[in-house]
Motif scaffolding. Structure first.
Motif, PDB file in Angstrom:
ATOM      1  N   TRP A  72      54.609  -6.353  35.605  1.00 55.77           N
ATOM      2  CA  TRP A  72      55.881  -6.988  35.882  1.00 55.77           C
ATOM      3  C   TRP A  72      57.016  -6.367  35.054  1.00 55.77           C
ATOM      4  CZ3 TRP A  72      55.835 -10.477  39.745  1.00 55.77           C
ATOM      5  CH2 TRP A  72      54.717 -11.274  39.978  1.00 55.77           C
ATOM      6  N   ARG A  74      60.260  -7.911  33.220  1.00 62.38           N
ATOM      7  CA  ARG A  74      60.769  -9.232  32.837  1.00 62.38           C
ATOM      8  C   ARG A  74      62.279  -9.194  32.661  1.00 62.38           C
ATOM      9  NH1 ARG A  74      58.388 -13.884  28.962  1.00 62.38           N
ATOM     10  NH2 ARG A  74      60.348 -14.938  28.454  1.00 62.38           N
ATOM     11  N   LEU A  84      59.869 -12.744  36.220  1.00 59.19           N
ATOM     12  CA  LEU A  84      59.099 -11.520  36.372  1.00 59.19           C
ATOM     13  C   LEU A  84      59.182 -11.037  37.808  1.00 59.19           C
ATOM     14  CD1 LEU A  84      55.868 -12.634  34.440  1.00 59.19           C
ATOM     15  CD2 LEU A  84      58.037 -11.783  33.517  1.00 59.19           C
ATOM     16  N   LEU A  87      57.613  -5.487  41.129  1.00 58.95           N
ATOM     17  CA  LEU A  87      56.341  -4.791  41.346  1.00 58.95           C
ATOM     18  C   LEU A  87      56.450  -3.722  42.417  1.00 58.95           C
ATOM     19  CD1 LEU A  87      53.794  -7.754  41.133  1.00 58.95           C
ATOM     20  CD2 LEU A  87      54.484  -6.146  39.353  1.00 58.95           C
TER      21      LEU A  87
END
Length: 255
Positions: A72, A74, A84, A87
């Motif tokens: 992830w 953040r 998060l 991806l």
């Protein structure tokens, strides 16, 4: 309004990924909700429960990556904290195949037809890159301030029209917060609250005064998070320089 799931599942397989969105079931679902979508306040949106069915949704929730279960990125800023995402930077590598398959189904012909029938917006274009979208996980204490979404896909010169959110939070308690809040144009009141419940699909129109977010910090237990799958949809703008449309041009037959 609770509806039957709109995915077909191969017998004996839960997370194949052997499920596919049914075009027929989605069309019926769109027709059932399109009137309420158009008149919803403070701007067009719809909330559909039981979208995939509890069995499939629960399986997807089980494989949704936790705070340490994926690469992830953040965010901790004034506008958003303990959130998060991102991806898609590595093409969702390491994410369970069933979730990756769900993202693909959200870009499919069946789902685009569903959105067009539901909203009346024609010529919708999915974003297979999921820029700003994809999987999101907000941890305890996290929040997302009220905002209006970005309006253009600069890479493809497209205009944003719709946002889709699908929640995967089994056993979510009201005391934990996390409701999606939809506010009126002058930001004087919240007109709609939508809890992030398991198997709940939200479709909402885009607009520069379509304020939304979940601004209060989450109070879920440590180890839990607010899991969402997001997808954005666009349309192309007509260009005065575009060539006139024609069908195929066949080469002359040689004798």
């Amino acid at each position: 309004m609770r509806t039957p799931g709109v995915a077909t599942l191969e017998e004996g397989s839960l997370l194949g990924p052997s499920f596919f969105l049914s075009r027929t079931a989605l069309r019926a679902l769109a027709l059932a909700h399109r009137d309420s979508y158009g008149v919803a306040q403070p701007y067009p949106h719809v909330v559909i429960d039981g979208f995939l069915g509890e069995r499939l949704a629960s399986g997807l929730a089980e494989v949704f990556p936790g705070a340490t279960g994926a690469d992830w990125k953040r965010r901790d800023h004034q506008e958003q904290a303990a959130r998060l995402g991102q991806l898609q930077r590595k093409a969702f590598e390491g994410v369970h195949g069933a979730l990756r398959h769900l993202l693909s189904e959200f870009s499919s012909m069946s789902f685009l037809d569903f959105l067009e029938t539901l909203t009346g917006v024609q010529g919708l274009i999915a974003d297979p890159h999921f820029r700003g979208a994809g999987l999101h996980l907000t941890l305890r204490g996290g929040h997302l301030a009220l905002h209006a979404d970005f309006n253009r896909d600069r890479f493809r010169a497209l205009s944003r029209r719709l946002t889709v959110l699908y929640y995967l939070n089994p056993g979510w308690e009201p005391a934990w917060g996390g409701d999606l809040e939809l506010w009126n144009a002058d930001l004087t009141r919240c007109e709609t609250r939508i809890a992030p419940l398991l198997d709940r699909l939200v479709v909402m129109a885009h607009g520069d005064t379509y304020w939304h977010g979940h601004p209060a910090p989450l109070e879920c237990p440590e180890g839990r998070g607010r899991a969402a799958v997001a997808a954005y949809f666009y349309t192309a703008e007509a260009s005065p320089d575009a060539p006139e449309a024609h069908s195929a041009i066949w080469a002359p037959t040689r004798s």
